[in-house]
Design an enzyme around this catalytic site. Structure first.
Site, PDB file in Angstrom:
ATOM      1  N   GLY A 290       0.822  -1.208   0.000  1.00 38.38           N
ATOM      2  CA  GLY A 290       0.000   0.000   0.000  1.00 38.38           C
ATOM      3  C   GLY A 290       0.853   1.254   0.000  1.00 38.38           C
TER       4      GLY A 290
ATOM      5  N   ARG B 146       0.875  -5.237  -5.873  1.00 34.86           N
ATOM      6  CA  ARG B 146       1.087  -6.523  -5.205  1.00 34.86           C
ATOM      7  C   ARG B 146       1.284  -7.573  -6.295  1.00 34.86           C
ATOM      8  NH1 ARG B 146      -0.264  -5.078  -0.046  1.00 34.86           N
ATOM      9  NH2 ARG B 146      -1.864  -3.457   0.152  1.00 34.86           N
TER      10      ARG B 146
ATOM     11  N   ASP C 138       5.209  -5.326   5.981  1.00 38.16           N
ATOM     12  CA  ASP C 138       5.599  -6.682   6.351  1.00 38.16           C
ATOM     13  C   ASP C 138       5.683  -7.617   5.150  1.00 38.16           C
ATOM     14  OD1 ASP C 138       5.988  -8.273   8.994  1.00 38.16           O
ATOM     15  OD2 ASP C 138       4.684  -9.570   7.812  1.00 38.16           O
TER      16      ASP C 138
ATOM     17  N   THR D 167       4.250   2.339   5.679  1.00 34.81           N
ATOM     18  CA  THR D 167       2.857   1.897   5.770  1.00 34.81           C
ATOM     19  C   THR D 167       2.123   2.810   6.730  1.00 34.81           C
ATOM     20  OG1 THR D 167       1.368   0.163   6.600  1.00 34.81           O
ATOM     21  CG2 THR D 167       3.596   0.176   7.481  1.00 34.81           C
TER      22      THR D 167
ATOM     23  N   ASP E 146      -0.226   2.038   8.604  1.00 31.22           N
ATOM     24  CA  ASP E 146      -0.763   1.290   9.740  1.00 31.22           C
ATOM     25  C   ASP E 146       0.115   1.343  10.989  1.00 31.22           C
ATOM     26  OD1 ASP E 146      -2.774   0.524   7.977  1.00 31.22           O
ATOM     27  OD2 ASP E 146      -1.721  -1.311   7.400  1.00 31.22           O
TER      28      ASP E 146
ATOM     29  N   ASP F 101       2.362  -0.694  11.942  1.00 32.41           N
ATOM     30  CA  ASP F 101       2.271  -2.034  12.536  1.00 32.41           C
ATOM     31  C   ASP F 101       3.520  -2.870  12.286  1.00 32.41           C
ATOM     32  OD1 ASP F 101       1.941  -2.346   9.820  1.00 32.41           O
ATOM     33  OD2 ASP F 101       0.205  -3.670   9.952  1.00 32.41           O
TER      34      ASP F 101
ATOM     35  N   ARG G  18      -5.802  -1.880   9.028  1.00 31.77           N
ATOM     36  CA  ARG G  18      -5.744  -3.338   8.906  1.00 31.77           C
ATOM     37  C   ARG G  18      -6.042  -3.968  10.264  1.00 31.77           C
ATOM     38  NH1 ARG G  18      -0.644  -6.120   5.894  1.00 31.77           N
ATOM     39  NH2 ARG G  18       0.318  -5.450   7.843  1.00 31.77           N
TER      40      ARG G  18
END
Length: 320
Positions: free
Chosen positions: A11, A72, A103, A126, A128, A130, A172
């Site tokens: 993303g 992707r 990741d 990212t 996120d 995360d 996410r």
């Protein structure tokens, strides 16, 4: 080392362009040649790539998204796909690779290192936030600011109509965006996947607010915890409040990166080049307590990131 490659994968996140700029200009400063790989691993397989120079990254530091584009690639997850990538590595003379992504992107980079010995350095990009091994990922701060801006605008309407608004945000399986934006935006309730919630408690809080004269409420929901639409329906069914739902979606990703993300991306991108020049590989650059450091990818990929419980408790206290 004379020539390195750079790609963005997964993303998009605001600040990726700032990172690409830092990688390109840092490499050229040290006399390295740089190959830009377009559309991530998919473009790597298709040889959609070419040399970059100082002008290639002019005026991109303040642009959202990624000038290298991203995609992707299921093909890359096959041995045949990765073999094609390595053919292009040889064809273009790439001796090291900087991968900007999350990741999944790092998992792909590690495979290239494990199977073919290609030196790789990952840069966390990212929204996120995360990724283990770093306090912040590129794009997170911009996404949080985008959400806070939306909260401010929605609150005006919520106040005018004396309504409850549920706002669903991205992330996410992480609640970091919802937590940070909820604290900064003064949300009355924050629903995140890391902490169980009870809809009856949320409804009771809304009723208590009405009793003390509160005219509106904002409830922030992380997509990994629940559906904003479902939360809105449950509130209306249980206590009859006129509840409106806004799903921010990809609005959170785009836009001009904040100064924080630009600085972070520049520092991480430059450090990635330094590590490749020093012979390091299979590492991710990150920031911890303000310091740029490198962490082995094996200690990053698939590792859970804990939520800041103190921040969550503070948001709950301040929203009383």
């Amino acid at each position: 080392m004379q020539r390195i490659g750079v790609l963005t994968s997964g993303g998009d996140a605001s600040g990726m362009n700032s990172c690409i700029r830092a990688v390109v200009r840092k490499a050229i400063y040290h006399g390295l040649e740089i190959i830009g790989i377009r559309r991530g691993y998919s473009g790597f397989i298709d040889a959609d790539m070419g040399p970059m120079n100082l002008g290639s990254v002019a005026d991109i530091i303040g642009r959202g998204g990624t000038v290298l584009h991203t995609a992707r690639s299921e093909r890359f997850m096959t041995k045949e796909g990765r073999a094609q990538v390595m053919e292009n590595v040889q064809r273009f003379g790439i001796q090291g690779l900087v991968v900007i992504g999350g990741d999944g992107s790092f998992t792909g980079a590690r495979l290239l290192h494990q199977e073919y010995g290609l030196p790789i350095i990952g840069v966390p990009g990212t929204i996120d936030n995360d990724i283990s091994g770093t306090d912040y990922t590129i794009g997170f701060d911009t996404a949080v600011n985008n959400v806070v801006d939306a909260i401010n605008k929605i609150r005006d309407t919520a106040t005018s109509h004396e309504r409850t608004f549920v706002i669903e945000v991205m992330g996410r399986n992480s609640g970091n965006i919802a937590l940070a934006a909820g604290l900064a935006g003064g949300a009355e309730s924050i629903i995140i996947p890391e902490i169980p919630f009870n809809i009856d408690d949320i409804c009771q809080k809304l009723l208590s607010g009405i009793k003390r004269g509160k005219l509106h409420s904002i409830i922030l929901v992380a997509e990994g915890a629940a559906s904003g639409l479902d939360i809105g329906k449950e509130i209306k069914q249980k206590i009859g409040f006129d509840t409106k739902v806004t799903i921010l979606g990809h609005l959170q990703r785009g836009g001009t990166p904040t100064s924080f993300d630009r600085i972070l991306a520049s520092r991480l991108g430059a450090k990635a080049v330094e590590l490749l020049m020093a012979g390091e590989t299979n590492k991710m650059v990150g920031i911890k307590a303000g310091e740029i450091l490198a962490t082995d990818l094996n200690d990053v990929i698939g590792k859970p990131v804990t939520i800041n419980k103190d921040m969550y408790d503070l948001a709950r206290i301040l929203s009383i």
